[in-house]
Scaffold this active site. Structure first.
Site, PDB file in Angstrom:
ATOM      1  N   TYR A  50     -11.730 -11.143  13.391  1.00 51.71           N
ATOM      2  CA  TYR A  50     -13.059 -10.175  13.406  1.00 51.71           C
ATOM      3  C   TYR A  50     -13.893  -9.882  14.304  1.00 51.71           C
ATOM      4  CZ  TYR A  50     -11.387 -10.302   8.231  1.00 51.71           C
ATOM      5  OH  TYR A  50     -10.620 -10.041   7.292  1.00 51.71           O
ATOM      6  N   LEU A 195     -12.370  -2.830  -2.989  1.00 44.31           N
ATOM      7  CA  LEU A 195     -12.860  -1.418  -3.424  1.00 44.31           C
ATOM      8  C   LEU A 195     -11.709  -0.455  -2.835  1.00 44.31           C
ATOM      9  CD1 LEU A 195     -16.679  -1.688  -2.622  1.00 44.31           C
ATOM     10  CD2 LEU A 195     -15.300  -2.292  -4.972  1.00 44.31           C
ATOM     11  N   ILE A 234     -14.181  -9.741  -2.488  1.00 41.89           N
ATOM     12  CA  ILE A 234     -15.132  -9.907  -1.158  1.00 41.89           C
ATOM     13  C   ILE A 234     -15.421  -8.369  -0.764  1.00 41.89           C
ATOM     14  CG2 ILE A 234     -14.434 -12.507  -0.789  1.00 41.89           C
ATOM     15  CD1 ILE A 234     -12.449 -11.379   1.165  1.00 41.89           C
ATOM     16  N   ARG A 236     -16.990  -5.516   1.272  1.00 42.99           N
ATOM     17  CA  ARG A 236     -17.838  -5.532   2.228  1.00 42.99           C
ATOM     18  C   ARG A 236     -18.822  -4.238   2.419  1.00 42.99           C
ATOM     19  NH1 ARG A 236     -16.423  -1.397   6.670  1.00 42.99           N
ATOM     20  NH2 ARG A 236     -14.540  -1.609   5.848  1.00 42.99           N
ATOM     21  N   SER A 237     -19.991  -4.471   2.880  1.00 39.69           N
ATOM     22  CA  SER A 237     -20.877  -3.389   2.670  1.00 39.69           C
ATOM     23  C   SER A 237     -21.914  -3.709   4.011  1.00 39.69           C
ATOM     24  CB  SER A 237     -21.602  -3.082   1.555  1.00 39.69           C
ATOM     25  OG  SER A 237     -22.423  -2.192   1.825  1.00 39.69           O
ATOM     26  N   ASN A 246     -23.434  -4.128  -5.371  1.00 39.57           N
ATOM     27  CA  ASN A 246     -22.298  -4.959  -5.765  1.00 39.57           C
ATOM     28  C   ASN A 246     -22.476  -6.078  -6.359  1.00 39.57           C
ATOM     29  OD1 ASN A 246     -20.889  -2.766  -4.590  1.00 39.57           O
ATOM     30  ND2 ASN A 246     -20.556  -3.544  -2.667  1.00 39.57           N
ATOM     31  N   ARG A 272      -0.946  -2.611   1.987  1.00 36.98           N
ATOM     32  CA  ARG A 272      -0.910  -1.653   3.221  1.00 36.98           C
ATOM     33  C   ARG A 272      -0.337  -2.024   4.223  1.00 36.98           C
ATOM     34  NH1 ARG A 272      -6.102   1.642   2.456  1.00 36.98           N
ATOM     35  NH2 ARG A 272      -6.851  -0.422   1.961  1.00 36.98           N
TER      36      ARG A 272
HETATM   37  N1  LIG Z   1      -7.197 -11.162   4.875  1.00 40.82           N
HETATM   38  C1  LIG Z   1      -7.051 -10.181   5.291  1.00 40.82           C
HETATM   39  O1  LIG Z   1      -5.928  -9.712   5.877  1.00 40.82           O
HETATM   40  C2  LIG Z   1      -8.151  -8.927   5.135  1.00 40.82           C
HETATM   41  C3  LIG Z   1      -7.773  -7.862   5.215  1.00 40.82           C
HETATM   42  C4  LIG Z   1      -8.666  -6.697   5.049  1.00 40.82           C
HETATM   43  C5  LIG Z   1      -9.862  -7.204   4.503  1.00 40.82           C
HETATM   44  N2  LIG Z   1     -10.264  -8.616   4.404  1.00 40.82           N
HETATM   45  C6  LIG Z   1     -11.546  -9.154   3.851  1.00 40.82           C
HETATM   46  O2  LIG Z   1     -11.787  -8.375   2.950  1.00 40.82           O
HETATM   47  C7  LIG Z   1     -13.225  -7.657   3.091  1.00 40.82           C
HETATM   48  C8  LIG Z   1     -13.358  -6.510   2.200  1.00 40.82           C
HETATM   49  O3  LIG Z   1     -12.275  -5.309   2.611  1.00 40.82           O
HETATM   50  P1  LIG Z   1     -12.584  -4.053   3.504  1.00 40.82           P
HETATM   51  O4  LIG Z   1     -13.644  -4.215   4.096  1.00 40.82           O
HETATM   52  O5  LIG Z   1     -11.341  -3.754   3.900  1.00 40.82           O
HETATM   53  O6  LIG Z   1     -12.938  -2.994   2.278  1.00 40.82           O
HETATM   54  P2  LIG Z   1     -13.672  -2.854   0.732  1.00 40.82           P
HETATM   55  O7  LIG Z   1     -14.762  -3.846   0.457  1.00 40.82           O
HETATM   56  O8  LIG Z   1     -12.707  -2.358  -0.170  1.00 40.82           O
HETATM   57  O9  LIG Z   1     -14.351  -1.586   1.149  1.00 40.82           O
HETATM   58  C9  LIG Z   1     -15.521  -1.377   2.184  1.00 40.82           C
HETATM   59  C10 LIG Z   1     -16.000   0.048   2.094  1.00 40.82           C
HETATM   60  O10 LIG Z   1     -16.574   0.181   1.129  1.00 40.82           O
HETATM   61  C11 LIG Z   1     -18.015   0.858   1.165  1.00 40.82           C
HETATM   62  N3  LIG Z   1     -18.802   0.398  -0.045  1.00 40.82           N
HETATM   63  C12 LIG Z   1     -18.890  -1.138  -0.402  1.00 40.82           C
HETATM   64  N4  LIG Z   1     -19.801  -0.950  -1.396  1.00 40.82           N
HETATM   65  C13 LIG Z   1     -19.921   0.157  -2.018  1.00 40.82           C
HETATM   66  C14 LIG Z   1     -20.670   0.726  -2.971  1.00 40.82           C
HETATM   67  N5  LIG Z   1     -21.095  -0.013  -3.926  1.00 40.82           N
HETATM   68  N6  LIG Z   1     -20.453   2.083  -3.150  1.00 40.82           N
HETATM   69  C15 LIG Z   1     -19.786   2.915  -2.239  1.00 40.82           C
HETATM   70  N7  LIG Z   1     -19.082   2.233  -1.227  1.00 40.82           N
HETATM   71  C16 LIG Z   1     -19.174   0.987  -1.031  1.00 40.82           C
HETATM   72  C17 LIG Z   1     -18.231   0.232   2.346  1.00 40.82           C
HETATM   73  O11 LIG Z   1     -19.232   1.126   3.158  1.00 40.82           O
HETATM   74  P3  LIG Z   1     -20.684   0.847   3.354  1.00 40.82           P
HETATM   75  O12 LIG Z   1     -20.761   0.005   4.178  1.00 40.82           O
HETATM   76  O13 LIG Z   1     -21.427   2.138   3.441  1.00 40.82           O
HETATM   77  O14 LIG Z   1     -21.204   0.403   1.941  1.00 40.82           O
HETATM   78  C18 LIG Z   1     -17.148   0.331   3.120  1.00 40.82           C
HETATM   79  O15 LIG Z   1     -16.829   1.611   3.786  1.00 40.82           O
HETATM   80  C19 LIG Z   1     -13.170  -7.491   4.581  1.00 40.82           C
HETATM   81  O16 LIG Z   1     -14.519  -7.164   4.955  1.00 40.82           O
HETATM   82  C20 LIG Z   1     -12.601  -8.977   4.990  1.00 40.82           C
HETATM   83  O17 LIG Z   1     -13.584  -9.898   4.939  1.00 40.82           O
HETATM   84  C21 LIG Z   1      -9.268  -9.374   4.459  1.00 40.82           C
END
Ligand SMILES: NC(=O)c1ccc[n+]([C@@H]2O[C@H](COP(=O)([O-])OP(=O)(O)OC[C@H]3O[C@@H](n4cnc5c(N)ncnc54)[C@H](OP(=O)(O)O)[C@@H]3O)[C@@H](O)[C@H]2O)c1
Length: 280
Positions: A50, A195, A234, A236-237, A246, A272
Site C-alpha cells: 500500500y 463493504l 476492516i 476503509r474510509s 462504521n 475479485r
Molecule cells: N488482503 C488483501 O488482499 C486486501 C485486498 C483489498 C483490501 N484489503 C484491505 O481491506 C480494506 C478495506 O477494503 P477496500 O478499501 O477495498 O474497500 P471497502 O472498505 O469495502 O470500501 C471502501 C469504500 O467504501 C466507502 N465507505 C466506507 N464507509 C462508508 C460508509 N459508511 N458509507 C458509504 N461509503 C463508505 C469508502 O469511501 P469514503 O472514503 O468516502 O468513506 C471507500 O470508497 C483495505 O483498505 C485494505 O486494508 C486487503
C-alpha cells in the site's frame, strides 16, 4: 447468540473492527488515520504494497496512545518469501517504515502458489514467520491473506496454524468454503473489502431493506452482519462521517431474519482477484 469475533493474538487482541488503509496515503491519508484513532479505532490494517506504512506508524505515534493499545497488521509481498533471514529482513523493512519496534500481526499478502522452492514459497515464509513470532520479537503474531483451502491444508501438513486468513467477504461475495476452511484450520476470518467498496452492495435490495428496517445505514447493516457472523471487518474510509458511522455499527444488532436475508444475498462468486494467478 452472536459470536465475538475478537481474535486473541497475544499480547493484544485483534479488535473486531479495524480500519483498512489501502489508498490512505500522504498527509491526507495520515490525517484520516489519526482521526480514526481519535474516534476510537484501535486496529489498523496496512501492507507493504500500500506504500503507506510510514503514514500508519506516524499516525500511531501522533495519537499519543500507548503502543500496546493499537493493533497494527501489515502484509509482506512475495519478495519476502524464503527462509528466516529473508523474512526477518522484510519484517525489519516494514518496522523501519512504520517507525515501530514491533508489529502485532504480519500476514503473507497472497500465496503465490507458482513460486518454486528456489524462489521461496509461502510454506517457507510461513514457517519463518512462525519461528520469528512471539511476545518479545519483532512480530507478535502471523497470518495469511487470500489463502484458499488447499494452501491452508499445506500449512497444516507442515504443522503451521495461521492466526487469521484475511479474505474478501461481503454480502454478495461470501466465499463460504474458504471461510469454513479457515475456521476448520483454527484461523479467524478477517473480511477485507467488507463493504464491497459500496456500489453494488449498498444498492442490493436485501441490504437496502435490512438497513431501512433496522434504521441504520447500508454500511452499518453490512458491518453488523460481519460481526454477527464472527468475522473481523476492516472497512476503509477517508471520510470523518463514514469513519464514525462504521465505528457506531459495532452497537447495531440485526435480527435472525435480517441476518438470514443478508446471508441469502450471496452470489457464490469467487473473490475479485484469483489467488491462483494473482499476487503482490
Ligand atoms: N488482503 C488483501 O488482499 C486486501 C485486498 C483489498 C483490501 N484489503 C484491505 O481491506 C480494506 C478495506 O477494503 P477496500 O478499501 O477495498 O474497500 P471497502 O472498505 O469495502 O470500501 C471502501 C469504500 O467504501 C466507502 N465507505 C466506507 N464507509 C462508508 C460508509 N459508511 N458509507 C458509504 N461509503 C463508505 C469508502 O469511501 P469514503 O472514503 O468516502 O468513506 C471507500 O470508497 C483495505 O483498505 C485494505 O486494508 C486487503
Amino acid at each position: 447468540m452472536a459470536q465475538d469475533p475478537t481474535v486473541p493474538t497475544r499480547p493484544t487482541a485483534l479488535p473486531a473492527l479495524g480500519l483498512g488503509t489501502y489508498k490512505l496515503t500522504g498527509a491526507e491519508g495520515q490525517a484520516a488515520i489519526e482521526h480514526a484513532l481519535a474516534l476510537g479505532y484501535r486496529h489498523l490494517d496496512t501492507a507493504q504494497a500500500y506504500g503507506n506504512e510510514a503514514e500508519v506508524g506516524a499516525a500511531v505515534r501522533a495519537s499519543g496512545l500507548p503502543r500496546h493499545e493499537v493493533h497494527v497488521t501489515t502484509k509482506l509481498t512475495a519478495d519476502a518469501f524464503g527462509g528466516v533471514d529473508r523474512v526477518r529482513a522484510a519484517v525489519g523493512t516494514s518496522l523501519e517504515r512504520l517507525g515501530l519496534d514491533a508489529v502485532d500481526l504480519v500476514l503473507l499478502h497472497w500465496p503465490h502458489p507458482w513460486r518454486t522452492p528456489e524462489e521461496g514459497t509461502y510454506r517457507d515464509a510461513a514457517a519463518a514467520l512462525a519461528a520469528l513470532a512471539g511476545e518479545s520479537g519483532p512480530l507478535r503474531g502471523w497470518g495469511v491473506s487470500n489463502f484458499l483451502p488447499e494452501h491452508l491444508d499445506a500449512l497444516a501438513a507442515d504443522g503451521l496454524t495461521a492466526a487469521v486468513n484475511q479474505i474478501q467477504v461481503d454480502p454478495l461475495i461470501q466465499q463460504r468454503a474458504v471461510q469454513e476452511a479457515t475456521r476448520r484450520h483454527g484461523a479467524a476470518v478477517v473480511a477485507y473489502t467488507p463493504l464491497g467498496r459500496g456500489g453494488d452492495v449498498f444498492a442490493h435490495p436485501a441490504v437496502r431493506s435490512v438497513a431501512q428496517e433496522a434504521g441504520v445505514s447500508p454500511a452499518q447493516a453490512v458491518l453488523a452482519w460481519h460481526r454477527a457472523g464472527g468475522r473481523v471487518a476492516i472497512p476503509r474510509s477517508g471520510s470523518p462521517a463514514h469513519l464514525a458511522e462504521n465505528l457506531a455499527a459495532q452497537g447495531v444488532a440485526l435480527t435472525a431474519a435480517q441476518l438470514a436475508a443478508l446471508d441469502a444475498a450471496d452470489t457464490g462468486a469467487p473473490a475479485r482477484q484469483d489467488p491462483l494467478t494473482f499476487g503482490l
